[in-house]
Write a protein that holds these residues in place. Structure first.
Motif, PDB file in Angstrom:
ATOM      1  N   GLU A   1       0.834  -1.203   0.000  1.00  0.00           N
ATOM      2  CA  GLU A   1       0.000   0.000   0.000  1.00  0.00           C
ATOM      3  C   GLU A   1       0.869   1.254   0.000  1.00  0.00           C
ATOM      4  OE1 GLU A   1      -3.554   2.206   2.593  1.00  0.00           O
ATOM      5  OE2 GLU A   1      -2.742   0.275   3.280  1.00  0.00           O
ATOM      6  N   TYR A   2       1.992   1.187   0.695  1.00  0.00           N
ATOM      7  CA  TYR A   2       2.927   2.310   0.749  1.00  0.00           C
ATOM      8  C   TYR A   2       3.429   2.665  -0.650  1.00  0.00           C
ATOM      9  CZ  TYR A   2       7.522   4.552   1.318  1.00  0.00           C
ATOM     10  OH  TYR A   2       8.608   5.385   1.209  1.00  0.00           O
ATOM     11  N   ASN A   3       3.839   1.648  -1.408  1.00  0.00           N
ATOM     12  CA  ASN A   3       4.369   1.878  -2.752  1.00  0.00           C
ATOM     13  C   ASN A   3       3.321   2.508  -3.668  1.00  0.00           C
ATOM     14  OD1 ASN A   3       6.911   0.834  -2.123  1.00  0.00           O
ATOM     15  ND2 ASN A   3       6.294  -1.266  -2.643  1.00  0.00           N
ATOM     16  N   ILE A   4       2.093   2.020  -3.557  1.00  0.00           N
ATOM     17  CA  ILE A   4       1.009   2.536  -4.402  1.00  0.00           C
ATOM     18  C   ILE A   4       0.646   3.964  -4.008  1.00  0.00           C
ATOM     19  CG2 ILE A   4      -1.436   2.257  -5.009  1.00  0.00           C
ATOM     20  CD1 ILE A   4      -0.987  -0.808  -4.613  1.00  0.00           C
ATOM     21  N   LEU A   5       0.451   4.178  -2.685  1.00  0.00           N
ATOM     22  CA  LEU A   5      -0.010   5.481  -2.209  1.00  0.00           C
ATOM     23  C   LEU A   5       1.042   6.574  -2.418  1.00  0.00           C
ATOM     24  CD1 LEU A   5      -2.318   6.992  -0.857  1.00  0.00           C
ATOM     25  CD2 LEU A   5      -1.330   6.419   1.360  1.00  0.00           C
ATOM     26  N   SER A   6       2.304   6.252  -2.201  1.00  0.00           N
ATOM     27  CA  SER A   6       3.355   7.264  -2.386  1.00  0.00           C
ATOM     28  C   SER A   6       3.399   7.736  -3.833  1.00  0.00           C
ATOM     29  CB  SER A   6       4.718   6.706  -1.967  1.00  0.00           C
ATOM     30  OG  SER A   6       5.067   5.575  -2.729  1.00  0.00           O
ATOM     31  N   LEU A   7       3.221   6.817  -4.783  1.00  0.00           N
ATOM     32  CA  LEU A   7       3.213   7.179  -6.201  1.00  0.00           C
ATOM     33  C   LEU A   7       1.958   7.979  -6.550  1.00  0.00           C
ATOM     34  CD1 LEU A   7       4.706   6.920  -8.887  1.00  0.00           C
ATOM     35  CD2 LEU A   7       3.427   4.797  -9.311  1.00  0.00           C
ATOM     36  N   GLN A   8       0.812   7.539  -6.012  1.00  0.00           N
ATOM     37  CA  GLN A   8      -0.453   8.238  -6.275  1.00  0.00           C
ATOM     38  C   GLN A   8      -0.412   9.675  -5.770  1.00  0.00           C
ATOM     39  OE1 GLN A   8      -3.416   5.757  -4.406  1.00  0.00           O
ATOM     40  NE2 GLN A   8      -3.793   4.559  -6.271  1.00  0.00           N
ATOM     41  N   ARG A   9       0.134   9.868  -4.602  1.00  0.00           N
ATOM     42  CA  ARG A   9       0.177  11.211  -4.017  1.00  0.00           C
ATOM     43  C   ARG A   9       1.028  12.158  -4.856  1.00  0.00           C
ATOM     44  NH1 ARG A   9       0.474  10.400   2.507  1.00  0.00           N
ATOM     45  NH2 ARG A   9      -1.725   9.824   2.759  1.00  0.00           N
ATOM     46  N   LYS A  10       2.184  11.685  -5.258  1.00  0.00           N
ATOM     47  CA  LYS A  10       3.078  12.540  -6.040  1.00  0.00           C
ATOM     48  C   LYS A  10       2.450  12.963  -7.364  1.00  0.00           C
ATOM     49  CE  LYS A  10       7.342  10.536  -4.175  1.00  0.00           C
ATOM     50  NZ  LYS A  10       8.524   9.712  -4.475  1.00  0.00           N
ATOM     51  N   GLU A  11       1.642  12.085  -7.934  1.00  0.00           N
ATOM     52  CA  GLU A  11       1.040  12.364  -9.241  1.00  0.00           C
ATOM     53  C   GLU A  11      -0.390  12.892  -9.135  1.00  0.00           C
ATOM     54  OE1 GLU A  11       2.986  12.221 -11.812  1.00  0.00           O
ATOM     55  OE2 GLU A  11       4.578  11.464 -10.505  1.00  0.00           O
ATOM     56  N   SER A  12      -0.872  13.060  -7.923  1.00  0.00           N
ATOM     57  CA  SER A  12      -2.252  13.511  -7.721  1.00  0.00           C
ATOM     58  C   SER A  12      -2.447  14.949  -8.211  1.00  0.00           C
ATOM     59  CB  SER A  12      -2.599  13.430  -6.232  1.00  0.00           C
ATOM     60  OG  SER A  12      -3.791  14.125  -5.960  1.00  0.00           O
ATOM     61  N   GLU A  13      -3.676  15.247  -8.678  1.00  0.00           N
ATOM     62  CA  GLU A  13      -4.001  16.614  -9.090  1.00  0.00           C
ATOM     63  C   GLU A  13      -4.011  17.575  -7.893  1.00  0.00           C
ATOM     64  OE1 GLU A  13      -8.218  17.306 -10.087  1.00  0.00           O
ATOM     65  OE2 GLU A  13      -8.538  15.175  -9.576  1.00  0.00           O
TER      66      GLU A  13
END
Length: 405
Positions: A16-28
């Motif tokens: 979950e950490y790997n997914i969420l960290s990437l999602q946050r950086k690319e989030s609008e």
């Protein structure tokens, strides 16, 4: 939904950490910043907690103004001085710098004197006393150094001359933040070239009007602590800057309550720094912004409650005094006691005689006679302050007299 801290999630659920960290950086909702934290590009997310706390701060700031307007000028002046001294004392306490309220009060009083001697906290007193009335440029590294020199350098040179800045602007050697046991918890930016580069980037963020002002204040507070540009005085300088910026945007009294709230929430405050400094947090500064905004909000709540409580007590005690009928010259003495009561509720120890003379535009002898009458009535409180006294109404004695009738 509570904002998840990436550095904590790293140990709880790596996937979950790997997914969420990437999602946050690319989030609008992510806003990237022009520097690295722990090797990661810094960013923050405009999450619901930030919106909610910002709204609460704006709302309570509007509630404070009408409350202030219903308070007497003398009360506000006394309360402002009390808060100012408390703020200076507490910002010193947080850094382990010993100071007394008497010493800080004397430093404030010395501002209006032309004596050549300046106390070690003269700069601190001078800057805090002008918090809402002075324009302080914060555009360049030279501006930061100038403020530091005016604020804390004299005290540092007197107490710890080895900690004077020795670089072109800041420090030229490594600086570590350690615990009482000597454990290193943070290393400031190094060498000075990097300090200057990072501070310029931090100042660019602070002056970026496209970002909400509370976000800018929060980010700069964090970045100043992360950079740690000086050997000593970093915390006091960064708290002063935050206090100054808050006083420019909101009720100026809020600038005199920040250190108290930080000290009361010291664990959460330093934990937020630790979380965001951790490379496993991927440069996400949102946790610090949330924590700092909560501290600012609590400061507003404390201020509102302090003013409201004192205003209510002032009205209630004046009602008691009016019913007691203690004085023959009732109207003049009630007005006089009204100011003394403000001294009891809004100041640390009371009001000096010369201030009473100024408030009522009366001679020293006339004020002395009125003080004598209050003393005969059994409700005068005197606090020795050096060679003179501070005066206020003895509220417990006033209550006792009311109970006897």
């Amino acid at each position: 939904m509570e904002y998840k801290v990436l550095s904590s999630l790293y140990y709880q659920n790596r996937s979950e950490y790997n997914i969420l960290s990437l999602q946050r950086k690319e989030s609008e909702f992510a806003i990237k910043l022009p520097f690295l934290i722990g090797g990661n590009t810094a960013f923050f997310c405009m999450c619901q907690e930030i919106y909610d706390t910002t709204y609460q701060i704006m709302k309570i700031d509007k509630d404070i103004l009408p409350l202030r307007e219903r308070l007497p000028t003398a009360a506000l002046d006394q309360f402002t001085k009390k808060c100012l001294i408390d703020e200076m004392k507490l910002t010193n306490d947080i850094e382990g710098v010993f100071s007394t309220r008497k010493e800080l009060s004397e430093a404030l009083d010395s501002l209006s004197q032309k004596s050549g001697h300046k106390s070690r906290f003269y700069g601190l007193a001078q800057k805090y006393s002008m918090l809402s009335r002075e324009y302080i440029p914060l555009k360049s590294c030279i501006d930061v150094r100038r403020l530091y020199d005016e604020l804390v350098l004299a005290e540092i040179l007197e107490e710890h001359p080895e900690n004077r800045p020795d670089g072109t602007i800041f420090r030229k050697e490594m600086n570590e933040v350690t615990t009482k046991t000597g454990k290193v918890i943070h290393r400031g930016a190094y060498p000075e070239k990097q300090i200057i580069e990072l501070m310029e980037n931090a100042l660019a963020v602070l002056n970026d009007s496209s970002l909400p002002v509370l976000i800018r204040i929060s980010l700069f507070h964090y970045l100043f602590g992360y950079i740690h540009p000086f050997y000593d005085g970093n915390g006091r300088t960064s708290r002063f800057i935050s206090s100054y910026l808050l006083a420019q945007e909101f009720d100026h009294l809020i600038g005199y309550g920040l250190s108290y709230t930080i000290k009361e929430n010291k664990k959460a405050y330093y934990n937020a720094f630790e979380i965001c400094n951790d490379k496993r947090n991927c440069g996400d500064l949102t946790p610090f912004i949330i924590t700092f905004l909560n501290i600012v909000y609590v400061s507003f709540v404390n201020l509102f409650q302090a003013l409201d409580k004192r205003k209510t007590a002032l009205e209630q005690n004046m009602d008691i005094l009016k019913k007691l009928n203690l004085f023959s010259d009732r109207d003049n003495m009630l007005d006089f006691c009204y100011v003394l009561m403000q001294g009891a509720l809004f100041s640390s120890d009371g009001i000096p005689q010369k201030e009473l003379c100024a408030v009522f535009n009366l001679s020293t002898s006339t004020i002395a006679k009125r003080l004598s009458e209050v003393e005969k009535a059994g409700i005068l409180k005197k606090h020795r302050d050096g060679h003179s006294f501070l005066y206020s109404i003895d509220l417990p004695n006033l209550s006792s007299l009311a109970e006897q009738q």
